[in-house]
Design a protein around this motif. Structure first.
Motif, PDB file in Angstrom:
ATOM      1  N   VAL A  23       0.851  -1.207   0.000  1.00 48.39           N
ATOM      2  CA  VAL A  23       0.000   0.000   0.000  1.00 48.39           C
ATOM      3  C   VAL A  23       0.884   1.255   0.000  1.00 48.39           C
ATOM      4  O   VAL A  23       0.904   2.011   0.959  1.00 48.39           O
ATOM      5  CB  VAL A  23      -0.985   0.026   1.195  1.00 48.39           C
ATOM      6  CG1 VAL A  23      -2.172  -0.866   0.953  1.00 48.39           C
ATOM      7  CG2 VAL A  23      -0.281  -0.367   2.498  1.00 48.39           C
ATOM      8  N   PRO A  24       1.640   1.490  -1.079  1.00 48.11           N
ATOM      9  CA  PRO A  24       2.531   2.651  -1.117  1.00 48.11           C
ATOM     10  C   PRO A  24       1.765   3.974  -1.020  1.00 48.11           C
ATOM     11  O   PRO A  24       0.579   4.052  -1.356  1.00 48.11           O
ATOM     12  CB  PRO A  24       3.224   2.513  -2.471  1.00 48.11           C
ATOM     13  CG  PRO A  24       2.293   1.700  -3.303  1.00 48.11           C
ATOM     14  CD  PRO A  24       1.650   0.754  -2.349  1.00 48.11           C
ATOM     15  N   ALA A  25       2.502   4.991  -0.552  1.00 46.65           N
ATOM     16  CA  ALA A  25       1.919   6.330  -0.376  1.00 46.65           C
ATOM     17  C   ALA A  25       0.668   6.210   0.497  1.00 46.65           C
ATOM     18  O   ALA A  25       0.719   5.624   1.556  1.00 46.65           O
ATOM     19  CB  ALA A  25       1.632   6.971  -1.741  1.00 46.65           C
ATOM     20  N   THR A  26      -0.445   6.760   0.057  1.00 45.23           N
ATOM     21  CA  THR A  26      -1.691   6.631   0.834  1.00 45.23           C
ATOM     22  C   THR A  26      -2.672   5.701   0.129  1.00 45.23           C
ATOM     23  O   THR A  26      -3.878   5.776   0.331  1.00 45.23           O
ATOM     24  CB  THR A  26      -2.348   8.008   1.056  1.00 45.23           C
ATOM     25  OG1 THR A  26      -2.650   8.594  -0.219  1.00 45.23           O
ATOM     26  CG2 THR A  26      -1.424   8.931   1.837  1.00 45.23           C
ATOM     27  N   GLY A  27      -2.132   4.816  -0.728  1.00 43.70           N
ATOM     28  CA  GLY A  27      -2.972   3.925  -1.515  1.00 43.70           C
ATOM     29  C   GLY A  27      -3.706   2.899  -0.673  1.00 43.70           C
ATOM     30  O   GLY A  27      -3.383   2.646   0.484  1.00 43.70           O
ATOM     31  N   PHE A  45      -4.997   8.650   3.960  1.00 43.78           N
ATOM     32  CA  PHE A  45      -4.127   8.347   5.097  1.00 43.78           C
ATOM     33  C   PHE A  45      -3.219   7.161   4.790  1.00 43.78           C
ATOM     34  O   PHE A  45      -3.622   6.209   4.115  1.00 43.78           O
ATOM     35  CB  PHE A  45      -4.958   8.047   6.348  1.00 43.78           C
ATOM     36  CG  PHE A  45      -5.719   9.238   6.860  1.00 43.78           C
ATOM     37  CD1 PHE A  45      -5.062  10.259   7.535  1.00 43.78           C
ATOM     38  CD2 PHE A  45      -7.085   9.345   6.657  1.00 43.78           C
ATOM     39  CE1 PHE A  45      -5.761  11.361   7.996  1.00 43.78           C
ATOM     40  CE2 PHE A  45      -7.791  10.445   7.124  1.00 43.78           C
ATOM     41  CZ  PHE A  45      -7.123  11.461   7.792  1.00 43.78           C
ATOM     42  N   ASP A  46      -1.994   7.223   5.302  1.00 44.25           N
ATOM     43  CA  ASP A  46      -1.028   6.136   5.180  1.00 44.25           C
ATOM     44  C   ASP A  46      -1.560   4.927   5.949  1.00 44.25           C
ATOM     45  O   ASP A  46      -1.791   5.010   7.158  1.00 44.25           O
ATOM     46  CB  ASP A  46       0.320   6.578   5.744  1.00 44.25           C
ATOM     47  CG  ASP A  46       1.440   5.586   5.470  1.00 44.25           C
ATOM     48  OD1 ASP A  46       1.191   4.366   5.518  1.00 44.25           O
ATOM     49  OD2 ASP A  46       2.583   6.041   5.236  1.00 44.25           O
ATOM     50  N   LYS A  47      -1.732   3.804   5.253  1.00 46.84           N
ATOM     51  CA  LYS A  47      -2.344   2.638   5.892  1.00 46.84           C
ATOM     52  C   LYS A  47      -1.424   1.968   6.908  1.00 46.84           C
ATOM     53  O   LYS A  47      -1.865   1.132   7.695  1.00 46.84           O
ATOM     54  CB  LYS A  47      -2.788   1.616   4.831  1.00 46.84           C
ATOM     55  CG  LYS A  47      -3.756   2.182   3.787  1.00 46.84           C
ATOM     56  CD  LYS A  47      -4.938   2.899   4.425  1.00 46.84           C
ATOM     57  CE  LYS A  47      -5.888   3.511   3.420  1.00 46.84           C
ATOM     58  NZ  LYS A  47      -5.343   4.634   2.650  1.00 46.84           N
ATOM     59  N   GLY A  48      -0.158   2.335   6.917  1.00 45.77           N
ATOM     60  CA  GLY A  48       0.756   1.779   7.902  1.00 45.77           C
ATOM     61  C   GLY A  48       0.705   2.484   9.238  1.00 45.77           C
ATOM     62  O   GLY A  48       1.279   1.996  10.227  1.00 45.77           O
ATOM     63  N   TYR A  49       0.014   3.623   9.284  1.00 49.32           N
ATOM     64  CA  TYR A  49      -0.023   4.429  10.513  1.00 49.32           C
ATOM     65  C   TYR A  49      -1.454   4.873  10.832  1.00 49.32           C
ATOM     66  O   TYR A  49      -1.674   6.003  11.248  1.00 49.32           O
ATOM     67  CB  TYR A  49       0.885   5.651  10.370  1.00 49.32           C
ATOM     68  CG  TYR A  49       2.341   5.297  10.158  1.00 49.32           C
ATOM     69  CD1 TYR A  49       3.179   5.054  11.232  1.00 49.32           C
ATOM     70  CD2 TYR A  49       2.866   5.196   8.869  1.00 49.32           C
ATOM     71  CE1 TYR A  49       4.511   4.712  11.036  1.00 49.32           C
ATOM     72  CE2 TYR A  49       4.196   4.853   8.657  1.00 49.32           C
ATOM     73  CZ  TYR A  49       5.009   4.614   9.746  1.00 49.32           C
ATOM     74  OH  TYR A  49       6.319   4.269   9.556  1.00 49.32           O
ATOM     75  N   LEU A  50      -2.404   3.993  10.640  1.00 52.73           N
ATOM     76  CA  LEU A  50      -3.799   4.340  10.896  1.00 52.73           C
ATOM     77  C   LEU A  50      -4.070   4.527  12.388  1.00 52.73           C
ATOM     78  O   LEU A  50      -3.428   3.902  13.237  1.00 52.73           O
ATOM     79  CB  LEU A  50      -4.717   3.244  10.354  1.00 52.73           C
ATOM     80  CG  LEU A  50      -4.789   3.106   8.826  1.00 52.73           C
ATOM     81  CD1 LEU A  50      -5.542   1.836   8.450  1.00 52.73           C
ATOM     82  CD2 LEU A  50      -5.436   4.335   8.196  1.00 52.73           C
TER      83      LEU A  50
END
Length: 205
Positions: A23-27, A45-50
């Motif tokens: 999920v690069p960028a906010t994809g 939103f960045d899915k790595g930092y929800l």
């Protein structure tokens, strides 16, 4: 599942999916059924930092009942997939390199493979001799129109594990978030294997 627990499960899934580079960028966008309706990730939103504040709560009809931010336009496709597969409890939409490239390389309307043991990571697939098929649809900024094409396809070829959108990514389905995560991991392995096979065949020629 309670709304709070669903959000936390998607936060954990987002961290994992992001670590894989899918999920690069906010994809991407995620959703899950809850006792009251659905929760979906807000757009941008960045899915790595929800965080819990980066989700919207929807009722059973898909109307927003709580949360700030804007829902992704692709929420309509999530809701259509839940309608088509009522037993589905979670949808994770990702943008891996392998899924994106393969969906453009393959000219047909499906990604079909056989012969891989990892196919058995997908529910309902019991042997490497079975054929696993994932439908591919041309990308479209008109999401309701795309959703209707998916629905029409489902009438004759039921969608069970997910769909690929050409040049865009994967929508993976599962009865639970655990099954959806397993389906993504299994499919991504198969996508990567097929992409490598295509490269090797090209090199041999």
């Amino acid at each position: 599942m309670q709304t709070k627990a669903a959000k936390q499960a998607l936060i954990d899934a987002g961290r994992w999916v992001s670590q894989q580079g899918w999920v690069p960028a906010t994809g991407g966008n995620f959703s899950m059924k809850t006792d009251d309706g659905f929760v979906v990730t807000a757009s941008g939103f960045d899915k790595g930092y929800l965080t819990p504040e980066q989700f919207l709560e929807l009722d059973q009809q898909g109307n927003i009942v709580s949360g700030d931010g804007k829902p992704s336009a692709e929420t309509a496709l999530h809701l259509k997939l839940y309608e088509l597969q009522p037993q589905s409890g979670c949808i994770l939409h990702t943008h891996s390199v392998a899924a994106t490239v393969l969906s453009r390389f393959i000219r047909s309307d499906s990604f079909a493979v056989t012969g891989y043991e990892m196919q058995k990571s997908l529910s309902g697939i019991h042997s490497h001799l079975d054929t696993l098929s994932i439908a591919i649809f041309d990308n479209d900024q008109d999401i309701p129109a795309l959703a209707e094409r998916v629905a029409k396809h489902h009438q004759t070829h039921p969608i069970t594990h997910g769909v690929l959108i050409r040049g865009h990514g994967l929508y993976a389905l599962g009865n639970s978030i655990f099954e959806t995560r397993r389906h993504i991991e299994g499919l991504e392995f198969l996508f990567a294997c097929e992409l490598e096979r295509i490269k090797l065949e090209g090199a041999v020629k």
